[in-house]
Write an enzyme that holds these catalytic residues in place. Structure first.
Site, PDB file in Angstrom:
ATOM      1  N   HIS A  73       0.774  -1.118   0.016  1.00 26.40           N
ATOM      2  CA  HIS A  73       0.012  -0.053   0.025  1.00 26.40           C
ATOM      3  C   HIS A  73       0.938   1.259   0.145  1.00 26.40           C
ATOM      4  O   HIS A  73       1.604   1.520   0.840  1.00 26.40           O
ATOM      5  CB  HIS A  73      -1.013  -0.018   1.294  1.00 26.40           C
ATOM      6  CG  HIS A  73      -1.624   1.376   1.576  1.00 26.40           C
ATOM      7  ND1 HIS A  73      -2.416   1.576   0.437  1.00 26.40           N
ATOM      8  CD2 HIS A  73      -1.813   2.243   2.398  1.00 26.40           C
ATOM      9  CE1 HIS A  73      -3.160   2.722   0.774  1.00 26.40           C
ATOM     10  NE2 HIS A  73      -2.566   3.183   2.152  1.00 26.40           N
ATOM     11  N   GLY A  88       2.916   5.360   4.169  1.00 30.49           N
ATOM     12  CA  GLY A  88       2.250   6.111   5.174  1.00 30.49           C
ATOM     13  C   GLY A  88       0.761   5.661   5.309  1.00 30.49           C
ATOM     14  O   GLY A  88       0.313   5.016   4.740  1.00 30.49           O
ATOM     15  N   GLY A  91      -4.733   8.528   4.237  1.00 26.02           N
ATOM     16  CA  GLY A  91      -5.160   9.948   4.623  1.00 26.02           C
ATOM     17  C   GLY A  91      -4.037  10.931   4.871  1.00 26.02           C
ATOM     18  O   GLY A  91      -4.367  11.985   5.054  1.00 26.02           O
ATOM     19  N   GLY A  93      -1.709  11.841   3.085  1.00 24.09           N
ATOM     20  CA  GLY A  93      -1.363  12.975   1.761  1.00 24.09           C
ATOM     21  C   GLY A  93      -0.530  12.311   0.483  1.00 24.09           C
ATOM     22  O   GLY A  93       0.024  12.875   0.088  1.00 24.09           O
ATOM     23  N   LYS A  94      -0.474  10.813   0.604  1.00 23.60           N
ATOM     24  CA  LYS A  94       0.494  10.458  -0.232  1.00 23.60           C
ATOM     25  C   LYS A  94      -0.007  10.704  -1.813  1.00 23.60           C
ATOM     26  O   LYS A  94       1.007  11.157  -2.809  1.00 23.60           O
ATOM     27  CB  LYS A  94       0.487   8.669  -0.317  1.00 23.60           C
ATOM     28  CG  LYS A  94       0.767   8.418   1.137  1.00 23.60           C
ATOM     29  CD  LYS A  94       1.032   6.813   1.149  1.00 23.60           C
ATOM     30  CE  LYS A  94      -0.237   6.050   1.000  1.00 23.60           C
ATOM     31  NZ  LYS A  94      -1.293   6.462   2.208  1.00 23.60           N
ATOM     32  N   SER A  95      -1.420  10.487  -2.172  1.00 19.74           N
ATOM     33  CA  SER A  95      -1.751  10.796  -3.579  1.00 19.74           C
ATOM     34  C   SER A  95      -1.547  12.308  -3.816  1.00 19.74           C
ATOM     35  O   SER A  95      -1.471  12.653  -4.733  1.00 19.74           O
ATOM     36  CB  SER A  95      -3.216  10.236  -3.713  1.00 19.74           C
ATOM     37  OG  SER A  95      -3.181   8.779  -3.385  1.00 19.74           O
ATOM     38  N   ASP A 112      -1.927   4.062  -4.816  1.00 19.90           N
ATOM     39  CA  ASP A 112      -2.931   3.246  -3.589  1.00 19.90           C
ATOM     40  C   ASP A 112      -2.157   1.497  -3.497  1.00 19.90           C
ATOM     41  O   ASP A 112      -1.802   1.097  -2.550  1.00 19.90           O
ATOM     42  CB  ASP A 112      -4.103   3.046  -4.212  1.00 19.90           C
ATOM     43  CG  ASP A 112      -5.131   2.271  -3.112  1.00 19.90           C
ATOM     44  OD1 ASP A 112      -4.833   2.883  -1.860  1.00 19.90           O
ATOM     45  OD2 ASP A 112      -5.891   1.491  -3.173  1.00 19.90           O
ATOM     46  N   ARG A 178      18.225  15.488  11.896  1.00 17.95           N
ATOM     47  CA  ARG A 178      18.258  16.661  11.022  1.00 17.95           C
ATOM     48  C   ARG A 178      19.878  16.950  10.382  1.00 17.95           C
ATOM     49  O   ARG A 178      20.015  17.759   9.262  1.00 17.95           O
ATOM     50  CB  ARG A 178      18.349  17.959  11.931  1.00 17.95           C
ATOM     51  CG  ARG A 178      17.206  18.096  12.620  1.00 17.95           C
ATOM     52  CD  ARG A 178      17.185  19.203  13.668  1.00 17.95           C
ATOM     53  NE  ARG A 178      17.117  20.485  12.988  1.00 17.95           N
ATOM     54  CZ  ARG A 178      17.249  21.555  13.869  1.00 17.95           C
ATOM     55  NH1 ARG A 178      17.012  21.586  15.152  1.00 17.95           N
ATOM     56  NH2 ARG A 178      17.423  22.656  13.291  1.00 17.95           N
TER      57      ARG A 178
END
Length: 299
Positions: A73, A88, A91, A93-95, A112, A178
């Site tokens: 996925h 991730g 929902g 924000g991958k797409s 997806d 960082r």
């Protein structure tokens, strides 16, 4: 009959009868048009069929279709020639990140569901299932076709998996890397793939961050390590001469990165505790003096 068994039968038949073309007729379907396409391309300069080329093509095809595989996925996008597998929670924000990357000139491979195949001991290739190829799901908008909206240059059928980007919600209590001191990896089908964790919060441009990660990963593969050069410059600035030898004074509680330690070893520079350093006194043009204390000689 499964294509695998048919292909094995073809190889066995060619081993016995090189001029027997009936197996190609068996595979002459809308999906496997071997008699009309493959045989024509395999003809030699005298019109004869190059059986060696056909066998090589069949073996290469079997190596891909019979390779170990899994469905992950996530989203796979080609960014500056690097296959970036974005993972991730649903929902996060991958797409949306993928559509922004496509708008910036990169190419979508799968959204997806990503089918990943182990084509060699060091290579992973990702693709999209046939029924959702080129489609993207955007919450609030629905399903869109990236090829129709942005053209053929915005999509790609397959791409190597060069790096994994793990998106996660920003955690104010977590300490994020960082400097890039440690190279993290994840295991996919027994192959180690570089992975970087990107915290997500409002105001962060994920597409630009992924672009930078792709270029940095490509630089590392070409032998350029920014952090190693940076630490070398810091160490070089803190090297002192002592009795004809070059030494580096390490403060109490300070640690050296692997890159800095390798540089000191390569340059044959001795590492000493800062307590052994003697203050250096410099005379300034106005007649005053400047004392460089040992704690100023550490990085």
């Amino acid at each position: 009959m499964r294509p695998t068994y048919i292909s094995v039968g073809i190889l066995q038949t060619m081993w016995i009868w090189n001029d027997f073309l009936l197996p190609y007729l068996v595979l002459d379907t809308r999906r496997y048009k071997t008699i009309s396409i493959v045989v024509q391309y395999m003809k030699g300069s005298y019109g004869r069929i190059d059986m060696g080329a056909i066998m090589a093509a069949l073996i290469a095809s079997l190596n891909i279709h019979l390779a170990p595989s899994l469905t992950q996925h996530g989203v796979l996008v080609e960014v500056y020639g690097e296959g970036m597998l974005i993972l991730g929670d649903s929902g996060i924000g991958k797409s949306e990140t993928a559509i922004e990357l496509v708008k910036r000139g990169h190419r979508l491979v799968a959204d997806d569901a990503v089918e990943i195949r182990k084509v060699s001991n060091i290579s992973l290739v990702g693709s999209s299932p046939d029924n959702i190829r080129h489609f993207l799901e955007l919450r609030g908008i629905g399903i869109i076709n990236a090829r129709r909206l942005f053209g053929m240059g915005a999509v790609k059928l397959t791409e190597k998996v060069d790096m994994v980007v793990q998106l996660e919600p920003w955690d104010s209590e977590k300490v994020y890397d960082r400097l890039g001191l440690e190279n993290e990896y994840t295991d996919i089908l027994d192959i180690k793939v570089p992975v970087t964790t990107v915290p997500v919060k409002p105001g962060r441009n994920l597409s630009i961050i992924i672009e930078a990660a792709a270029m940095n990963n490509r630089q590392k593969k070409m032998g350029y390590n920014t952090l190693m050069l940076y630490t070398e410059e810091i160490v070089r600035a803190n090297i002192r001469n002592r009795e004809g030898k070059r030494v580096f004074f390490l403060g109490k509680g300070d640690t050296l990165t692997p890159g800095a330690r390798d540089f000191l070893s390569r340059e044959r520079i001795e590492i000493l505790p800062a307590e052994q350093a003697k203050p250096s006194v410099y005379k300034l043009p106005d007649g005053s003096t400047l004392t460089e204390k040992p704690e100023h000689m550490t990085h």
